[in-house]
Design an enzyme around this catalytic site. Sequence first.
Site, short mmCIF file in Angstrom:
data_model
loop_
_atom_site.label_atom_id
_atom_site.label_comp_id
_atom_site.label_asym_id
_atom_site.label_seq_id
_atom_site.Cartn_x
_atom_site.Cartn_y
_atom_site.Cartn_z
N THR A 104 -13.37 3.59 5.24
CA THR A 104 -12.51 4.45 6.05
C THR A 104 -13.30 5.60 6.67
O THR A 104 -14.37 5.98 6.19
CB THR A 104 -11.37 5.03 5.20
OG1 THR A 104 -11.94 5.94 4.24
CG2 THR A 104 -10.61 3.93 4.47
N LYS A 105 -12.73 6.20 7.73
CA LYS A 105 -13.33 7.39 8.33
C LYS A 105 -13.37 8.52 7.31
O LYS A 105 -14.34 9.26 7.22
CB LYS A 105 -12.51 7.82 9.56
CG LYS A 105 -12.60 6.86 10.73
CD LYS A 105 -11.77 7.37 11.90
CE LYS A 105 -11.86 6.41 13.09
NZ LYS A 105 -11.02 6.87 14.23
N PHE A 106 -12.31 8.62 6.53
CA PHE A 106 -12.24 9.62 5.47
C PHE A 106 -13.39 9.43 4.49
O PHE A 106 -14.05 10.38 4.08
CB PHE A 106 -10.89 9.47 4.75
CG PHE A 106 -10.73 10.32 3.52
CD1 PHE A 106 -10.24 11.61 3.62
CD2 PHE A 106 -11.06 9.83 2.27
CE1 PHE A 106 -10.08 12.39 2.48
CE2 PHE A 106 -10.91 10.61 1.13
CZ PHE A 106 -10.41 11.90 1.25
N GLU A 107 -13.64 8.18 4.12
CA GLU A 107 -14.70 7.86 3.17
C GLU A 107 -16.08 8.16 3.76
O GLU A 107 -16.96 8.68 3.07
CB GLU A 107 -14.59 6.39 2.81
CG GLU A 107 -15.47 5.93 1.67
CD GLU A 107 -15.18 4.50 1.27
OE1 GLU A 107 -15.93 3.98 0.44
OE2 GLU A 107 -14.21 3.91 1.79
N ASP A 110 9.91 7.39 0.34
CA ASP A 110 9.20 7.65 -0.90
C ASP A 110 8.95 6.33 -1.61
O ASP A 110 9.82 5.47 -1.69
CB ASP A 110 10.06 8.57 -1.78
CG ASP A 110 9.39 8.90 -3.09
OD1 ASP A 110 9.68 8.21 -4.08
OD2 ASP A 110 8.56 9.81 -3.12
N GLU A 127 4.70 4.98 3.82
CA GLU A 127 4.14 6.27 4.25
C GLU A 127 5.30 7.16 4.70
O GLU A 127 6.23 6.67 5.35
CB GLU A 127 3.15 6.06 5.41
CG GLU A 127 2.54 7.33 5.99
CD GLU A 127 1.82 8.16 4.94
OE1 GLU A 127 2.27 9.31 4.72
OE2 GLU A 127 0.85 7.68 4.33
N GLU A 150 0.85 -1.19 0.00
CA GLU A 150 0.00 0.00 0.00
C GLU A 150 0.88 1.23 0.00
O GLU A 150 1.73 1.41 0.88
CB GLU A 150 -0.95 0.05 1.19
CG GLU A 150 -1.84 1.30 1.11
CD GLU A 150 -2.96 1.38 2.12
OE1 GLU A 150 -3.72 2.37 2.05
OE2 GLU A 150 -3.08 0.49 2.97
N ASP A 208 -3.79 12.16 -2.85
CA ASP A 208 -4.10 13.59 -2.93
C ASP A 208 -4.53 13.93 -4.36
O ASP A 208 -3.78 13.68 -5.31
CB ASP A 208 -2.86 14.39 -2.55
CG ASP A 208 -3.17 15.85 -2.27
OD1 ASP A 208 -4.08 16.40 -2.93
OD2 ASP A 208 -2.50 16.45 -1.41
#
Length: 234
Positions: A213-216, A117, A90, A65, A140
């Site tokens: 996800t929480k973001f979703e 990276d 990450e 990922e 992003d």
Amino acid sequence: MSDSNNDLARSKERPIRSFVLRAGRMTRGQERAWDRLWPQFGLSLDQGQLDQEAVFGRRAPLNLEIGFGMGQSLAEMAEQAPDQDFIGVEVHQPGCGALLMEMEARGLDNIRIYRADAIDVLETAISAGSLDRILILFPDPWPKKKHHKRRLIQPDFIRKLHGYLRPGGILHIATDWEPYAEHIQEVMGEAEGFRNLAPDGGAMERPSDRPLTKFEKRGELRGHRVADMLFERQ
């Protein structure tokens, strides 16, 4: 300088990177998890090419990922698939610390982490054709036109990813930004060696093995539709 900082410094030597480093402070819990668990679960580019059997003690389907954020989804996927191995990439240290906390809470041993990276990880640590799946979830979108060149999903990057997937391996990209989904489909439509798994050649419903996800969830409340796009490496 720690190994993880050394790994990030490598990307400064070239013009193209897979990330933009943003400031962020670690919580005390994340700091404690980092200090205690990074030596066990963190990987360094200085170690060279990844030896999966040495690192995980087995040969199993291998997932990568790119940009796991705070790591909750990665931890959930790894918990749901104990017969698979996961590499998380990450650059933000708070996210790495948060994932380490999740791993400890869930008792997970099938995740390893690079704070580096993604391009450096691929070129230095990943063997050609060794990955069963690459996940890029909610990268992003860089919505302003003048920033589109910063988007991760670009033809050169997709060509690079193709070489690290095994034949039949899956590239899974998800976004809730419709213009970015259109950009991704345009890039992938022109990419050689990939087949879109959606029957209509577009996006798919969220696969059962990708956690919500929480973001979703926040995006859904704002009326954002998530596009999951799965491509098989030919």
